[in-house]
Design an enzyme around this catalytic site. Structure first.
Site, PDB file in Angstrom:
ATOM      1  N   ASN A 178     -11.064  -2.377  -5.419  1.00  0.00           N
ATOM      2  CA  ASN A 178     -10.295  -1.381  -6.182  1.00  0.00           C
ATOM      3  C   ASN A 178     -10.957  -0.959  -7.503  1.00  0.00           C
ATOM      4  O   ASN A 178     -10.542   0.026  -8.118  1.00  0.00           O
ATOM      5  CB  ASN A 178      -8.859  -1.857  -6.432  1.00  0.00           C
ATOM      6  CG  ASN A 178      -7.968  -1.818  -5.197  1.00  0.00           C
ATOM      7  OD1 ASN A 178      -7.097  -2.654  -5.003  1.00  0.00           O
ATOM      8  ND2 ASN A 178      -8.177  -0.824  -4.318  1.00  0.00           N
ATOM      9  N   ASP A 234       0.831  -1.212   0.000  1.00  0.00           N
ATOM     10  CA  ASP A 234       0.000   0.000   0.000  1.00  0.00           C
ATOM     11  C   ASP A 234       0.862   1.258   0.000  1.00  0.00           C
ATOM     12  O   ASP A 234       1.984   1.257   0.519  1.00  0.00           O
ATOM     13  CB  ASP A 234      -0.916  -0.018   1.236  1.00  0.00           C
ATOM     14  CG  ASP A 234      -2.080   0.948   1.097  1.00  0.00           C
ATOM     15  OD1 ASP A 234      -2.366   1.412  -0.026  1.00  0.00           O
ATOM     16  OD2 ASP A 234      -2.711   1.252   2.133  1.00  0.00           O
TER      17      ASP A 234
HETATM   18  C1  IPE Z   1      -5.480  -2.667  -0.298  1.00  0.00           C
HETATM   19  O1  IPE Z   1      -5.126  -1.332  -0.443  1.00  0.00           O
HETATM   20  C2  IPE Z   1      -5.464  -3.368  -1.610  1.00  0.00           C
HETATM   21  C3  IPE Z   1      -4.148  -3.542  -2.220  1.00  0.00           C
HETATM   22  C4  IPE Z   1      -2.998  -3.248  -1.694  1.00  0.00           C
HETATM   23  C5  IPE Z   1      -4.180  -4.125  -3.547  1.00  0.00           C
HETATM   24  P1  IPE Z   1      -6.222  -0.192  -0.583  1.00  0.00           P
HETATM   25  O2  IPE Z   1      -5.483   1.081  -0.640  1.00  0.00           O
HETATM   26  O3  IPE Z   1      -7.135  -0.494  -1.704  1.00  0.00           O
HETATM   27  O4  IPE Z   1      -7.037  -0.341   0.777  1.00  0.00           O
HETATM   28  P2  IPE Z   1      -7.891   0.736   1.562  1.00  0.00           P
HETATM   29  O5  IPE Z   1      -8.822   1.373   0.587  1.00  0.00           O
HETATM   30  O6  IPE Z   1      -6.936   1.725   2.129  1.00  0.00           O
HETATM   31  O7  IPE Z   1      -8.573  -0.060   2.632  1.00  0.00           O
HETATM   32  C1  IPE Z   2      -1.602   0.261  -3.310  1.00  0.00           C
HETATM   33  O1  IPE Z   2      -1.368   1.621  -3.370  1.00  0.00           O
HETATM   34  C2  IPE Z   2      -1.782  -0.364  -4.665  1.00  0.00           C
HETATM   35  C3  IPE Z   2      -3.174  -0.701  -5.010  1.00  0.00           C
HETATM   36  C4  IPE Z   2      -4.195  -0.669  -4.220  1.00  0.00           C
HETATM   37  C5  IPE Z   2      -3.406  -1.108  -6.378  1.00  0.00           C
HETATM   38  P1  IPE Z   2      -2.548   2.678  -3.346  1.00  0.00           P
HETATM   39  O2  IPE Z   2      -2.939   2.967  -4.758  1.00  0.00           O
HETATM   40  O3  IPE Z   2      -3.662   2.208  -2.501  1.00  0.00           O
HETATM   41  O4  IPE Z   2      -1.841   3.930  -2.729  1.00  0.00           O
HETATM   42  P2  IPE Z   2      -2.454   4.933  -1.659  1.00  0.00           P
HETATM   43  O5  IPE Z   2      -2.941   4.107  -0.514  1.00  0.00           O
HETATM   44  O6  IPE Z   2      -3.553   5.667  -2.333  1.00  0.00           O
HETATM   45  O7  IPE Z   2      -1.313   5.813  -1.288  1.00  0.00           O
HETATM   46 MG    MG Z   3      -4.088   2.439  -0.535  1.00  0.00          MG
END
Ligand code: IPE
Ligand code: IPE
Ligand code: MG
Length: 241
Positions: free
Chosen positions: A67, A19
């Site tokens: 997502n 993340d």
């Molecule tokens: C979790 O991250 C999913 C992945 C790392 C693929 P998100 O960024 O989507 O999760 P939330 O929205 O903060 O819970």
């Molecule tokens: C994790 O990074 C990757 C995916 C969920 C695909 P994020 O895209 O959630 O990055 P933040 O949490 O917005 O910084």
């Molecule tokens: Mg995230």
């Protein structure tokens, strides 16, 4: 000889919620996708770091069932990144002895990506050095629901007797049925939640939440987290000796 319980055992299966790509990019004034590309580069390094640490299973969360709620352009960019990653990395993964598997509901992914995933699984199916599992369109609840649906059809067809259903039976229907449960789950970026990742499988996992954003998560930090696992006392509900 029985393993010496005084020697710390490393985790056999590490799972990572990668993340923080978006925030990493935004802090540089760049689009979110720039962060996802930087994140994909990290994966390479972390997979390689597993070998000397004796981590035999690495499972990474790349795209959740939630997502899809992101903008169409971010979703399309991520899907294109997955296709690009597979095309570019297939040969290296094969050369390094990595067996790749995918978990999640593939049916909702585009056909081209699905066939690249199938091909990479097939190509690397004889490898044994590291087992890399990539979760795409994965959600823990969705996985359990799909498992129960398949089990229900088998019950209807007389292949499974309902009175025999237990934890093991359900485990056998999950996408992860060939994997051991994760010993250690790491989440980067400072968020302390699991966001629907490996719900059933992580019932007794150890968790480590680190503040580092995924594109900055180095091999050294990974080693540090994996090594600190050895000092944890896993009791699984019992009383330690
Ligand atoms: C979790 O991250 C999913 C992945 C790392 C693929 P998100 O960024 O989507 O999760 P939330 O929205 O903060 O819970
Ligand atoms: C994790 O990074 C990757 C995916 C969920 C695909 P994020 O895209 O959630 O990055 P933040 O949490 O917005 O910084
Ligand atoms: Mg995230």
């Amino acid at each position: 000889m029985a393993p010496d319980s005084s020697i710390p055992q490393g985790p056999r299966h590490v799972a990572i919620i990668m993340d923080g790509n978006g925030r990493w990019a935004q802090s540089r004034g760049r689009p979110r996708l720039f962060g996802h590309h930087a994140g994909a580069k990290r994966v390479k390094e972390i997979v390689r770091a597993c070998v000397p640490l004796n981590v035999k299973y690495l499972t990474i969360y790349a795209f959740s069932t939630e997502n899809w709620k992101r903008t169409q352009s971010e979703v399309a960019g991520l899907m294109s990144l997955f296709r690009q990653y597979i095309r570019k990395e297939a040969r290296n993964l094969q050369k390094e002895g990595v067996r790749v598997r995918f978990i999640g509901d593939r049916m909702k992914l585009d056909k081209k990506l699905q066939s690249l995933m199938d091909e990479l699984e097939e190509l690397t199916s004889e490898n044994t050095k590291v087992n890399l599992t990539i979760a795409i369109n994965y959600g823990g609840r969705d996985e359990v629901a799909r498992a129960i649906k398949r089990m229900a059809f088998d019950i209807q067809d007389g292949k499974v007797a309902p009175e025999t259903v237990d934890e093991q039976t359900l485990t056998g229907y999950l996408d992860t049925h060939v994997l051991p449960d994760p010993d250690l789950v790491i989440r980067t970026s400072g968020e302390a939640r699991i966001s629907n990742f490996l719900l059933w499988q992580s019932a007794y996992a150890e968790y480590e939440f680190v503040d580092t954003l995924w594109p900055d998560f180095s091999e050294e930090e990974f080693q540090k987290v994996v090594n600190s696992y050895g000092s944890r006392n896993r009791r699984f509900g019992a009383v330690s000796a």
